[in-house]
Design an enzyme around this catalytic site. Sequence first.
Site, PDB file in Angstrom:
ATOM      1  N   PHE A 162       0.872  -1.166   0.000  1.00  0.00           N
ATOM      2  CA  PHE A 162       0.000   0.000   0.000  1.00  0.00           C
ATOM      3  C   PHE A 162       0.914   1.223   0.000  1.00  0.00           C
ATOM      4  O   PHE A 162       1.700   1.418   0.923  1.00  0.00           O
ATOM      5  CB  PHE A 162      -0.900  -0.038   1.241  1.00  0.00           C
ATOM      6  CG  PHE A 162      -1.549   1.278   1.590  1.00  0.00           C
ATOM      7  CD1 PHE A 162      -2.371   1.912   0.681  1.00  0.00           C
ATOM      8  CD2 PHE A 162      -1.352   1.867   2.827  1.00  0.00           C
ATOM      9  CE1 PHE A 162      -2.974   3.121   0.998  1.00  0.00           C
ATOM     10  CE2 PHE A 162      -1.953   3.066   3.156  1.00  0.00           C
ATOM     11  CZ  PHE A 162      -2.763   3.693   2.237  1.00  0.00           C
ATOM     12  N   HIS A 215      14.848  13.069   1.623  1.00  0.00           N
ATOM     13  CA  HIS A 215      14.262  13.186   0.284  1.00  0.00           C
ATOM     14  C   HIS A 215      12.799  12.777   0.351  1.00  0.00           C
ATOM     15  O   HIS A 215      12.480  11.599   0.450  1.00  0.00           O
ATOM     16  CB  HIS A 215      15.037  12.302  -0.696  1.00  0.00           C
ATOM     17  CG  HIS A 215      14.559  12.448  -2.105  1.00  0.00           C
ATOM     18  ND1 HIS A 215      14.729  11.471  -3.063  1.00  0.00           N
ATOM     19  CD2 HIS A 215      13.901  13.466  -2.726  1.00  0.00           C
ATOM     20  CE1 HIS A 215      14.213  11.885  -4.207  1.00  0.00           C
ATOM     21  NE2 HIS A 215      13.695  13.074  -4.025  1.00  0.00           N
ATOM     22  N   ILE A 216      11.903  13.730   0.292  1.00  0.00           N
ATOM     23  CA  ILE A 216      10.465  13.473   0.383  1.00  0.00           C
ATOM     24  C   ILE A 216       9.869  13.529  -1.019  1.00  0.00           C
ATOM     25  O   ILE A 216      10.082  14.489  -1.755  1.00  0.00           O
ATOM     26  CB  ILE A 216       9.771  14.499   1.292  1.00  0.00           C
ATOM     27  CG1 ILE A 216      10.368  14.421   2.708  1.00  0.00           C
ATOM     28  CG2 ILE A 216       8.269  14.248   1.340  1.00  0.00           C
ATOM     29  CD1 ILE A 216       9.842  15.495   3.649  1.00  0.00           C
ATOM     30  N   TRP A 218       8.236   4.466  -7.878  1.00  0.00           N
ATOM     31  CA  TRP A 218       9.430   3.911  -7.218  1.00  0.00           C
ATOM     32  C   TRP A 218       9.208   2.451  -6.852  1.00  0.00           C
ATOM     33  O   TRP A 218      10.040   1.599  -7.134  1.00  0.00           O
ATOM     34  CB  TRP A 218       9.741   4.754  -5.983  1.00  0.00           C
ATOM     35  CG  TRP A 218      11.028   4.415  -5.292  1.00  0.00           C
ATOM     36  CD1 TRP A 218      12.284   4.816  -5.644  1.00  0.00           C
ATOM     37  CD2 TRP A 218      11.174   3.632  -4.096  1.00  0.00           C
ATOM     38  NE1 TRP A 218      13.214   4.328  -4.747  1.00  0.00           N
ATOM     39  CE2 TRP A 218      12.557   3.596  -3.790  1.00  0.00           C
ATOM     40  CE3 TRP A 218      10.289   2.957  -3.262  1.00  0.00           C
ATOM     41  CZ2 TRP A 218      13.057   2.917  -2.689  1.00  0.00           C
ATOM     42  CZ3 TRP A 218      10.788   2.277  -2.163  1.00  0.00           C
ATOM     43  CH2 TRP A 218      12.155   2.258  -1.885  1.00  0.00           C
ATOM     44  N   ASP A 269      -3.900  -0.941   7.643  1.00  0.00           N
ATOM     45  CA  ASP A 269      -4.171  -1.023   6.211  1.00  0.00           C
ATOM     46  C   ASP A 269      -5.553  -0.445   5.921  1.00  0.00           C
ATOM     47  O   ASP A 269      -6.530  -0.792   6.594  1.00  0.00           O
ATOM     48  CB  ASP A 269      -4.094  -2.489   5.776  1.00  0.00           C
ATOM     49  CG  ASP A 269      -4.348  -2.664   4.295  1.00  0.00           C
ATOM     50  OD1 ASP A 269      -3.851  -1.836   3.519  1.00  0.00           O
ATOM     51  OD2 ASP A 269      -5.041  -3.621   3.922  1.00  0.00           O
TER      52      ASP A 269
END
Length: 325
Positions: free
Chosen positions: A99, A118-119, A128, A191
Amino acid sequence: MYTTGLSKHKVKVADIVRTMISYVDNIDIKEHTKHVERKRKAIETHSSAEGSPVVAAVRSLVDKLRSEPSFYRTLVHDQSSEKTPICVSNNVIHRISLFTRSSEQYLFPESSENKNKHIINGNQLLEWWIGILDGIAVQRKWQCYVTIPGSDSESMKKYISKVNGSWTLGSIFDKNENSPAIYTIPLLPDDPKGRFLEHLVVEGRHKTVSTKDFWEELGFRQEFRIGNVVGILGCELSLDTKQGSNKLPKPVKRAQYRQVIKAIKRADFSDSEDVRSLVEREIPNLIGDVYEDVIGTQDTKHPKIEKRLAPVVNNITGLVKRKKQ
């Protein structure tokens, strides 16, 4: 420290994550279950009982209690008389469910304050993860799926337009779209799918909402309507258990795992000393020495970047001003 912004070293986290997933996926399942035993009940067979062994066991206990009421005091929660090993099939289905939701900080408190962190946004995070799974999918011949609840199919297709593995729009849980979602969608920790399932139970609709309707309604949940892309990825592979070669890592008890998670959430990841204390002292004190030295190499060479010269501007109108020296 690499994912929290506390380190300036350039490390390809994607390669590390891909290697970890590959390792877990290639663990020998039979090795994993070798020390697990299934408890078998000592059931007294009743001559008139047919069908379910549970019914036979209950009838046997009822008869015993009727003839000897004091027998109740001798009952224990578990009356196992022997243990049998779990038999693992020679063919098992490996599944990965992910998720993806972008956030400034999720697991590591205050890490967003680190300027080196690194956002990335939801689009970048989904791409990614697809890139990581796709690299493994090609090697292992996985069948992979992607879905973005609340999004149309054309928008979702662009995320898998350049993949090398086998990808399809949908979910690994869609084998029977007409079956109630409560029977096909698993309950996983923290979740959104699980939270929606619980919501359906509270509303009393869990027996009527199909898997197909589940995905459509899920797209209207707040977590999927915040203006950022939230994706659900899944991969599966039917694999011969004999192919597993990696050994099972040192196991950690669930209670210890929960203590570690609490310790991580208490730490201040904007303070390097606090993190160092967590890693070097607090976690080892909770679960022992579980760290292993990993030795590897990394190519630190970067292509030579040619210095770009400023373009020549023809000052036709006299509007270009030179910077004062």
